[in-house]
Design an enzyme around this catalytic site. Structure first.
Site, PDB file in Angstrom:
ATOM      1  N   GLU A  52     -28.559 -19.475 -38.800  1.00 47.33           N
ATOM      2  CA  GLU A  52     -29.209 -20.086 -37.636  1.00 47.33           C
ATOM      3  C   GLU A  52     -30.620 -20.569 -37.946  1.00 47.33           C
ATOM      4  O   GLU A  52     -31.082 -21.560 -37.353  1.00 47.33           O
ATOM      5  CB  GLU A  52     -29.243 -19.107 -36.462  1.00 47.33           C
ATOM      6  CG  GLU A  52     -27.906 -18.814 -35.836  1.00 47.33           C
ATOM      7  CD  GLU A  52     -27.160 -17.650 -36.468  1.00 47.33           C
ATOM      8  OE1 GLU A  52     -26.087 -17.269 -35.964  1.00 47.33           O
ATOM      9  OE2 GLU A  52     -27.671 -17.109 -37.484  1.00 47.33           O
ATOM     10  N   PHE A 114     -23.429  -5.596 -25.793  1.00 48.59           N
ATOM     11  CA  PHE A 114     -23.205  -6.004 -27.173  1.00 48.59           C
ATOM     12  C   PHE A 114     -23.808  -7.381 -27.408  1.00 48.59           C
ATOM     13  O   PHE A 114     -23.573  -8.319 -26.656  1.00 48.59           O
ATOM     14  CB  PHE A 114     -21.708  -6.017 -27.478  1.00 48.59           C
ATOM     15  CG  PHE A 114     -21.375  -6.515 -28.855  1.00 48.59           C
ATOM     16  CD1 PHE A 114     -21.743  -5.791 -29.988  1.00 48.59           C
ATOM     17  CD2 PHE A 114     -20.700  -7.719 -29.030  1.00 48.59           C
ATOM     18  CE1 PHE A 114     -21.441  -6.249 -31.255  1.00 48.59           C
ATOM     19  CE2 PHE A 114     -20.388  -8.188 -30.301  1.00 48.59           C
ATOM     20  CZ  PHE A 114     -20.764  -7.448 -31.409  1.00 48.59           C
ATOM     21  N   GLN A 115     -24.584  -7.506 -28.452  1.00 49.02           N
ATOM     22  CA  GLN A 115     -25.251  -8.743 -28.844  1.00 49.02           C
ATOM     23  C   GLN A 115     -26.138  -9.296 -27.721  1.00 49.02           C
ATOM     24  O   GLN A 115     -26.273 -10.505 -27.574  1.00 49.02           O
ATOM     25  CB  GLN A 115     -24.236  -9.796 -29.320  1.00 49.02           C
ATOM     26  CG  GLN A 115     -23.636  -9.462 -30.676  1.00 49.02           C
ATOM     27  CD  GLN A 115     -22.906 -10.610 -31.333  1.00 49.02           C
ATOM     28  OE1 GLN A 115     -22.412 -11.512 -30.654  1.00 49.02           O
ATOM     29  NE2 GLN A 115     -22.815 -10.598 -32.651  1.00 49.02           N
ATOM     30  N   LYS A 164     -22.926 -16.344 -20.406  1.00 53.01           N
ATOM     31  CA  LYS A 164     -21.542 -16.704 -20.730  1.00 53.01           C
ATOM     32  C   LYS A 164     -20.752 -17.039 -19.474  1.00 53.01           C
ATOM     33  O   LYS A 164     -19.955 -17.988 -19.471  1.00 53.01           O
ATOM     34  CB  LYS A 164     -20.873 -15.564 -21.509  1.00 53.01           C
ATOM     35  CG  LYS A 164     -19.490 -15.932 -22.044  1.00 53.01           C
ATOM     36  CD  LYS A 164     -18.941 -14.870 -22.991  1.00 53.01           C
ATOM     37  CE  LYS A 164     -17.616 -15.317 -23.612  1.00 53.01           C
ATOM     38  NZ  LYS A 164     -17.110 -14.322 -24.591  1.00 53.01           N
ATOM     39  N   MET A 477     -48.282 -19.155 -54.943  1.00 55.63           N
ATOM     40  CA  MET A 477     -49.555 -19.103 -54.235  1.00 55.63           C
ATOM     41  C   MET A 477     -50.080 -17.676 -54.154  1.00 55.63           C
ATOM     42  O   MET A 477     -51.285 -17.437 -54.272  1.00 55.63           O
ATOM     43  CB  MET A 477     -49.421 -19.699 -52.831  1.00 55.63           C
ATOM     44  CG  MET A 477     -50.757 -19.890 -52.127  1.00 55.63           C
ATOM     45  SD  MET A 477     -51.869 -21.036 -52.988  1.00 55.63           S
ATOM     46  CE  MET A 477     -51.343 -22.595 -52.299  1.00 55.63           C
TER      47      MET A 477
END
Length: 578
Positions: A52, A114-115, A164, A477
């Site tokens: 993502e 969940f999630q 959802k 760097m």
């Protein structure tokens, strides 16, 4: 137009109506209802990324290459939180993207389902605005509002989080929709009194500087900037986010200011008596230690975001407005003023700095490749019409210093947030937004290993970007800072430990790309030309460079710009004028 459909169908239909042609994302449980109608869309191409974060950076690259809003999509919980970095990156660099995330069903919100993650709350400080939608009827209007907010005023990211059940519910889809944004009215027209005062200061100043930031590019004001500069004869400096907004080849251009800016650009700010800041925010990387920055200068500060005015440095003349309108009005006001400043002595001093402290670099006696040479040849062979997309670190600074930028938007990079892993997915997005353009990702071996999985996406989707990996075997760097400030104690910056792990050529080939390697200066041109000849697959070039190459000039963090070092043991000499 009125139809019955699901919220998911309404989402896809709304995206089509606002002109979206590309969405970068990964499906998952909460967003899955949206992927079913997306499957049938003939107008919106979905690009299945490998992470993502890659979707978010690709949306940024697409937006920066096209000027349109970039779109990314993810599911709830970890899918959404993986978008946090690119959202923050877009917020810092004023990039217009809309991130669409699925959320658990509205009845489960707040139950640690969940999630589940409160992505609206998480991203509140790093979005221009965000929405939590739990009613399918609100989806079309929210999409229109999100796109309007993202691309008007100061551009930026907007999050649309949709539960959802809202995606699954049936609703009446009506188009067009009416936005409900009563408090959102970006100011674009500058105040005429402030414009006239700025013109007066320009006429009276002896040592003025046009300090140009990314806002000039966002406003599409490069042509107006050039007219103003040539009308007044004032020197121009362009920040990291404005490279190309004023041509590097123009005799009035002094280069980039800041921590790794040119001596002439940094010196012009320190010695100026008037700074005309256009779409710039007086970032700490430009100002150095703020209380020592430009001690003799009055400030004209023009920005579309009123929150930036006087945030870091007090503005003697504050101007809120779109840079194109500001500069257009300022041109008219300067002409009406009828006086032109005498900058002959000023240019004499600046030209001396330009010639005495021109950008240069060390060639290594053992024949090892200097990364700056790679940048010089890349810019010369590929040319100014390409997009150059850089990650973050030494390679980013070398790309900003040694490639010539002649057009606005040619250099795309992560500025404010400094996000490692930006280059490959952003280059992918830029290439998809501008498929006829040549797109080179310029990455370090550290950055490259964070998001190179998107090479698989490029190979499968037919996106033939070209990647120059500046491979010094280290986090370059950080190693440079360890060299200068930590007694050469190289703690956890060596990425290879004398072994070529991974072998970037083999890795490229495993991803369905062409892999090349270059280790000697005499092979650079032929390698770049070979990469340029391959246009049916992504190309990765492993440029193996000297590990001790460093970025100069440099203003150490927290120090004054007056303490700029031209090279490790060399500080420029200048005298302040009264």
């Amino acid at each position: 137009m009125t139809e019955q459909m699901t919220g998911a169908q309404a989402l896809v239909r709304a995206l089509e109506h606002v002109g979206v042609d590309t969405v970068f994302g990964i499906p998952g449980g909460a967003i899955l209802p949206a992927y079913d109608p997306l499957y049938d869309s003939t107008k919106v191409r979905h690009v299945l990324v490998r992470h993502e974060q890659g979707a978010g950076h690709a949306a940024e690259g697409y937006a920066q290459a096209t000027g349109k809003v970039g779109v990314c999509m993810a599911t709830s919980g970890p899918g959404a939180t993986n978008l946090v970095t690119p959202i923050a990156d877009a917020y810092m660099d004023s990039v217009p993207i809309v991130a669409i995330t699925g959320q658990v069903a509205s009845a489960a919100i707040g139950t640690d389902a969940f999630q589940e993650a409160d992505i609206s709350g998480i991203t509140m400080p790093i979005t221009k605005h965000n929405f939590l939608v739990t009613d399918a009827a609100d989806i079309p209007r929210t999409i229109v509002e999100a796109f309007h907010i993202a691309q008007t005023g100061r551009p930026g990211p907007v999050l649309v989080d949709i539960s959802k059940d809202a995606l699954q519910s049936t609703t009446t889809f009506t188009w067009p929709v009416t936005m409900q944004l009563p408090g959102y009215r970006p100011v674009t027209r500058p105040h005429s009194k402030q414009i006239r005062e700025a013109a007066r200061l320009i006429a009276e100043s002896r040592r003025p500087v046009l300090y140009v930031g990314g806002g000039v590019h966002k406003a599409g004001a490069s042509a107006q900037l050039r007219e103003l500069a040539e009308l007044t004869g004032i020197p121009v400096i362009t920040t990291l986010m404005a490279r190309g907004s004023f041509p590097d080849s123009h005799p009035q251009h002094l280069g980039m200011p800041g921590m790794h800016g040119t001596v002439a650009a940094v010196g012009s700010l320190q010695r100026s008596d008037l700074i005309i800041a256009l779409g710039a925010r007086f970032d700490d990387r430009v100002t150095g230690r703020l209380d020592t920055f430009a001690p003799h200068a009055k400030i004209v500060h023009a920005d579309i975001d009123p929150a930036e005015i006087s945030k870091n440095r007090h503005a003697d003349v504050p101007i809120v407005g779109d840079c194109r309108e500001v500069i257009t009005d300022l041109i008219a006001a300067v002409k009406a003023e009828g006086r032109k400043g005498d900058y002959a002595d000023w240019w004499k001093a600046l030209n001396a700095l330009k010639s005495t402290y021109a950008l240069g670099y060390e060639r290594f006696e053992d024949g090892t490749l200097a990364p700056q040479y790679v940048m010089e040849r890349l810019g010369a062979i590929v040319g100014p019409d390409a997009f150059y997309v850089a990650g973050v670190g030494q390679h980013q600074m070398w790309a900003s210093q040694f490639i010539g930028y002649e057009r606005p938007g040619a250099f795309i990079n992560s500025g404010g947030l400094g996000t490692m892993g930006f280059a490959v997915p952003a280059a992918m997005g830029a290439k998809m937004g501008s498929p006829e353009s040549t797109v080179w990702a310029i990455d370090g071996d550290g950055c490259f290993q964070m998001t190179n999985q998107e090479l698989a996406t490029c190979a499968l989707e037919g996106v033939p970007i070209k990647v120059a990996v500046i491979n010094n075997g280290n986090l370059g760097m950080v190693r440079q800072w360890q060299t200068l400030f930590y007694g050469e104690r190289y703690s956890n910056t060596n990425l290879q430990a004398t072994r070529r792990i991974p072998d970037f050529v083999k890795l490229a080939e495993a991803y369905g790309c062409v892999g090349l390697r270059c280790e000697r200066p005499e092979d650079v041109d032929a390698t770049i030309q070979k990469a340029m000849e391959i246009n049916d697959a992504p190309v990765v070039v492993d440029f193996v460079v000297h590990e001790d190459a460093m970025v100069w000039p440099m203003v150490a963090a927290g120090t004054s710009n007056d303490e700029i070092k031209y090279a490790r043991d060399m500080a420029p000499k200048w005298e302040h004028e009264d």
